[in-house]
Design a protein around this motif. Structure first.
Motif, mmCIF file in Angstrom:
data_model
loop_
_atom_site.group_PDB
_atom_site.id
_atom_site.type_symbol
_atom_site.label_atom_id
_atom_site.label_comp_id
_atom_site.label_asym_id
_atom_site.label_seq_id
_atom_site.Cartn_x
_atom_site.Cartn_y
_atom_site.Cartn_z
ATOM 1 N N LEU A 193 0.868 -1.170 0.000
ATOM 2 C CA LEU A 193 0.000 0.000 0.000
ATOM 3 C C LEU A 193 0.908 1.223 0.000
ATOM 4 O O LEU A 193 1.898 1.262 0.716
ATOM 5 C CB LEU A 193 -0.881 0.013 1.255
ATOM 6 N N ASN A 194 0.569 2.212 -0.775
ATOM 7 C CA ASN A 194 1.402 3.408 -0.878
ATOM 8 C C ASN A 194 1.096 4.348 0.296
ATOM 9 O O ASN A 194 0.507 5.403 0.120
ATOM 10 C CB ASN A 194 1.170 4.095 -2.225
ATOM 11 N N LEU A 195 1.520 3.946 1.478
ATOM 12 C CA LEU A 195 1.211 4.711 2.685
ATOM 13 C C LEU A 195 1.887 6.076 2.702
ATOM 14 O O LEU A 195 1.318 7.049 3.190
ATOM 15 C CB LEU A 195 1.588 3.913 3.932
ATOM 16 N N SER A 196 3.080 6.170 2.179
ATOM 17 C CA SER A 196 3.793 7.455 2.223
ATOM 18 C C SER A 196 3.023 8.533 1.469
ATOM 19 O O SER A 196 3.035 9.695 1.856
ATOM 20 C CB SER A 196 5.205 7.309 1.671
ATOM 21 N N GLN A 197 2.341 8.133 0.407
ATOM 22 C CA GLN A 197 1.569 9.084 -0.395
ATOM 23 C C GLN A 197 0.390 9.644 0.398
ATOM 24 O O GLN A 197 -0.027 10.773 0.176
ATOM 25 C CB GLN A 197 1.051 8.376 -1.659
ATOM 26 N N ALA A 198 -0.143 8.870 1.333
ATOM 27 C CA ALA A 198 -1.352 9.276 2.055
ATOM 28 C C ALA A 198 -1.089 9.789 3.466
ATOM 29 O O ALA A 198 -2.031 10.207 4.142
ATOM 30 C CB ALA A 198 -2.313 8.092 2.126
ATOM 31 N N MET A 199 0.134 9.792 3.927
ATOM 32 C CA MET A 199 0.411 10.123 5.331
ATOM 33 C C MET A 199 -0.036 11.529 5.732
ATOM 34 O O MET A 199 -0.553 11.731 6.822
ATOM 35 C CB MET A 199 1.884 9.915 5.657
ATOM 36 N N LYS A 200 0.155 12.522 4.863
ATOM 37 C CA LYS A 200 -0.236 13.897 5.209
ATOM 38 C C LYS A 200 -1.752 14.006 5.375
ATOM 39 O O LYS A 200 -2.248 14.773 6.191
ATOM 40 C CB LYS A 200 0.252 14.880 4.141
ATOM 41 N N TRP A 201 -2.476 13.202 4.604
ATOM 42 C CA TRP A 201 -3.940 13.182 4.648
ATOM 43 C C TRP A 201 -4.423 12.418 5.887
ATOM 44 O O TRP A 201 -5.280 12.896 6.614
ATOM 45 C CB TRP A 201 -4.449 12.537 3.360
ATOM 46 N N LEU A 202 -3.836 11.252 6.105
ATOM 47 C CA LEU A 202 -4.210 10.452 7.275
ATOM 48 C C LEU A 202 -3.896 11.195 8.580
ATOM 49 O O LEU A 202 -4.660 11.141 9.538
ATOM 50 C CB LEU A 202 -3.490 9.104 7.253
ATOM 51 N N ALA A 203 -2.774 11.907 8.606
ATOM 52 C CA ALA A 203 -2.356 12.630 9.814
ATOM 53 C C ALA A 203 -3.308 13.767 10.178
ATOM 54 O O ALA A 203 -3.412 14.154 11.336
ATOM 55 C CB ALA A 203 -0.941 13.165 9.632
ATOM 56 N N ALA A 204 -4.022 14.300 9.206
ATOM 57 C CA ALA A 204 -4.966 15.392 9.470
ATOM 58 C C ALA A 204 -6.308 14.889 9.987
ATOM 59 O O ALA A 204 -7.103 15.662 10.530
ATOM 60 C CB ALA A 204 -5.179 16.208 8.199
ATOM 61 N N GLY A 205 -6.562 13.605 9.851
ATOM 62 C CA GLY A 205 -7.875 13.052 10.155
ATOM 63 C C GLY A 205 -8.360 13.234 11.573
ATOM 64 O O GLY A 205 -9.498 13.660 11.806
ATOM 65 N N LYS A 206 -7.536 12.914 12.545
ATOM 66 C CA LYS A 206 -7.972 13.017 13.945
ATOM 67 C C LYS A 206 -8.320 14.459 14.296
ATOM 68 O O LYS A 206 -9.348 14.725 14.931
ATOM 69 C CB LYS A 206 -6.894 12.480 14.880
ATOM 70 N N ALA A 207 -7.500 15.384 13.867
ATOM 71 C CA ALA A 207 -7.771 16.800 14.146
ATOM 72 C C ALA A 207 -9.052 17.253 13.455
ATOM 73 O O ALA A 207 -9.851 17.993 14.039
ATOM 74 C CB ALA A 207 -6.594 17.661 13.701
#
Length: 179
Positions: free
Chosen positions: A139-153
């Motif tokens: 899974l291309n996790l590095s591509q989505a990290m900035k998006w996933l990191a914003a989710g909780k906030a």
């Protein structure tokens, strides 16, 4: 303190006056977000997808929202922060895989509402996959990290909007909810 980049969306409710799509785009660009993707398909809403830097996701999201809001027509209010609830199709797109492949490669958390998933639960799931290694890391996790990191906030800020702890017109915290 280290600054990070976060990827998220802001949805603004526009005043009922006529709003020119070009003027709205110019307002976002004037706030310093020249790379933002602007959505003006609904004349009453403005969607802005962008990346912003901050010491944490809440700082980045609120700072960007305030900067943009200052440039929009009077009476504009923030309606929603995203990502919050997301579909598997949204996640698959961010990870650059097909939805079916995503379901096969990851033990997904339970859906929350109408087949939508809480972004912070998905971020936890993908964090575990990255730590465990193996075949699933395709899974291309590095591509989505900035998006996933914003989710909780984004989820927490939406809760504050719902509970009227965050003023949608100024984005300032209120001392007491207005029920």
């Amino acid at each position: 303190m280290t600054r990070e980049v976060f990827e998220f969306e802001l949805v603004f409710e526009l005043p009922s006056t006529e709003n020119d799509a070009y003027s709205l785009s110019d307002a976002v660009f004037a706030a310093g977000y020249e790379d933002a993707v602007i959505g003006t398909g609904n004349p009453k809403l403005l969607g802005v997808e962008l990346e912003a830097e901050g010491t944490d996701a809440t700082d980045a999201i609120l700072s960007a929202a305030k900067n943009i809001l200052r440039n929009l027509p009077a009476g504009t209010r923030l309606r929603e922060f995203r990502p919050d609830l997301v579909s598997l199709a949204d996640v698959a797109k961010k990870l650059n895989v097909k939805r079916q492949a995503l379901q096969k490669r990851a033990e997904m958390p339970l859906p929350s509402l109408g087949g939508l998933y809480r972004i912070d639960e998905l971020a936890d799931t993908f964090g575990k996959i990255a730590r465990d290694g193996g075949r699933k890391t395709r899974l291309n996790l590095s591509q989505a990290m900035k998006w996933l990191a914003a989710g909780k906030a984004a989820r927490q800020l939406n809760a504050r909007l719902t509970m009227q702890e965050l003023d949608p017109l100024s984005l300032e915290l209120r001392s007491k909810p207005n029920f």
